[in-house]
Design an enzyme around this catalytic site. Structure first.
Site, PDB file in Angstrom:
ATOM      1  N   LYS A  49       0.844  -1.213   0.000  1.00 50.68           N
ATOM      2  CA  LYS A  49       0.000   0.000   0.000  1.00 50.68           C
ATOM      3  C   LYS A  49       0.870   1.250   0.000  1.00 50.68           C
ATOM      4  O   LYS A  49       0.596   2.230  -0.693  1.00 50.68           O
ATOM      5  CB  LYS A  49      -0.933  -0.007   1.223  1.00 50.68           C
ATOM      6  CG  LYS A  49      -2.022  -1.066   1.134  1.00 50.68           C
ATOM      7  CD  LYS A  49      -2.914  -1.088   2.366  1.00 50.68           C
ATOM      8  CE  LYS A  49      -4.099  -2.035   2.206  1.00 50.68           C
ATOM      9  NZ  LYS A  49      -3.912  -3.374   2.674  1.00 50.68           N
ATOM     10  N   GLN A  93      -5.297  -2.482   8.633  1.00 47.61           N
ATOM     11  CA  GLN A  93      -5.007  -3.811   8.072  1.00 47.61           C
ATOM     12  C   GLN A  93      -5.623  -4.883   8.969  1.00 47.61           C
ATOM     13  O   GLN A  93      -5.389  -4.911  10.170  1.00 47.61           O
ATOM     14  CB  GLN A  93      -3.479  -3.996   7.970  1.00 47.61           C
ATOM     15  CG  GLN A  93      -3.059  -5.234   7.240  1.00 47.61           C
ATOM     16  CD  GLN A  93      -3.451  -5.206   5.758  1.00 47.61           C
ATOM     17  OE1 GLN A  93      -3.296  -4.197   5.080  1.00 47.61           O
ATOM     18  NE2 GLN A  93      -3.985  -6.313   5.276  1.00 47.61           N
ATOM     19  N   ASP A 116     -11.931   2.020   2.733  1.00 43.33           N
ATOM     20  CA  ASP A 116     -12.302   0.665   2.293  1.00 43.33           C
ATOM     21  C   ASP A 116     -13.805   0.428   2.512  1.00 43.33           C
ATOM     22  O   ASP A 116     -14.298  -0.680   2.309  1.00 43.33           O
ATOM     23  CB  ASP A 116     -11.474  -0.406   3.017  1.00 43.33           C
ATOM     24  CG  ASP A 116     -11.398  -1.717   2.213  1.00 43.33           C
ATOM     25  OD1 ASP A 116     -11.838  -1.725   1.049  1.00 43.33           O
ATOM     26  OD2 ASP A 116     -10.887  -2.713   2.751  1.00 43.33           O
TER      27      ASP A 116
END
Ligand code: NDP
Length: 281
Positions: A49, A93, A116
């Site tokens: 990322k 994460q 997300d």
């Protein structure tokens, strides 16, 4: 033989567009990644990322927190990132260590920075069809399907898996595109009877090569989300060799859905930056 859908190529083209668009808009979007603990797979994903942000000239912050950190300290960090002018998107994460409730941490991200789209508000917006962005993996899958020119409307789509990360949202996005949806999961009685009806089959079970050629309708589009480490190799949930002989199009693992998830994370960050920094917001 099935058309092999090249996620790497499509992701590259999305990144070029993003880089160009951000430059044209004079924006430096910012992404913050929070990793708790040092799970080796998570570390690889987090490093990707960070690298992806550099590739498109985004600002990035990676917060690597010790596994034994207190949940309140994580929430304090998120609260700070919510306030930061440099940060447009925040992602934690997964998975988090057991003493930390992952969904509580995700819900602490303010909806305008929930890049997300996995917070309760973002998921609710997806459910009622009022979403500006959707979770990265399912959004990437829709882009792959669009890219090969398959019309979704009226198709029968089967989603194998019902997680909030992949299975549920991909079903909603396909239904939004007017597909007829069937969800399958570990209690589905006759999986082959369901999957063999699918014009579009999305497999997100996390079971190496569980989908065999007999389970596929000839000509179907098969999207393999699974990432399974078998020995030193990464394999999907689909038996790629055998299924390629029956399907119309198929994603490889690696090189299919994975790169798209990463590219859409950047795209969602840009969308949030445009939204967050517009004078009206
Ligand atoms: P989860 O474990 O949260 O969900 C798996 C789903 O598959 C569950 O709904 C489960 O059913 C179902 N399932 C498991 N085994 C079977 C079986 N034998 N028959 C039928 N259904 C089954 O996984 P995720 O959705 O988070 O991830 C799925 C896979 O996708 C993993 O390999 C993960 O690594 C990968 N992944 C890849 C990404 C990418 O970018 N390529 C991004 C995210 C995930 P039940 O609900 O009944 O338990």
């Amino acid at each position: 033989m099935a058309q092999i859908i090249d996620g790497n190529r499509i992701a590259r083209s999305i990144r070029s567009q993003i880089r160009r668009q951000a430059k044209q808009l004079g924006l430096t979007p910012g992404l913050a990644v929070v990793q708790i603990g040092s799970d080796p797979s998570s570390t690889i994903y987090v490093n990707h990322k960070e690298k992806d942000c550099h590739r498109v000239n985004f600002y990035s912050e990676v917060h690597r927190l010790p596994a034994d950190i207190n949940q309140n300290d994580v929430l304090d960090l998120i609260a700070g990132l919510n306030q930061s002018d440099k940060i447009d998107g925040i992602i934690t994460q997964m998975p988090t260590p057991e003493h930390i409730d992952g969904q509580t941490v995700i819900n602490a991200i303010k909806p305008g920075k929930d890049v997300d789209a996995l917070g309760t508000i973002s998921q609710g917006n997806l459910l009622i069809g009022r979403h500006q962005i959707a979770p990265c993996t399912p959004t990437g899958i829709i882009r792959l399907i669009d890219e090969i020119g398959v019309k979704v409307e009226g198709k029968r789509a089967v989603c194998l898996g019902r997680s909030t990360l992949v299975g549920k949202p991909i079903g909603l996005l396909l239904m939004e595109r007017q597909a007829t949806i069937t969800y399958c999961h570990s209690r589905t009685v006759d999986l082959t009877a369901e999957t063999s009806q699918a014009d579009i089959l999305v497999v997100a079970a996390g079971r190496p090569q569980m989908i065999t050629a007999e389970m596929i309708k000839p000509g179907a589009v098969v999207i393999d989300v699974g990432i399974n480490r078998v020995g030193t190799e990464l394999v999907g949930d689909v038996d790629f060799e055998a299924v390629s002989a029956v399907a119309g199009a198929i994603t490889p693992v690696p090189g299919g859905v994975g790169p798209m998830t990463r590219a859409i994370l950047l795209e969602n960050t840009l969308k949030l930056a445009v939204e967050n920094r517009s004078p009206a917001s």
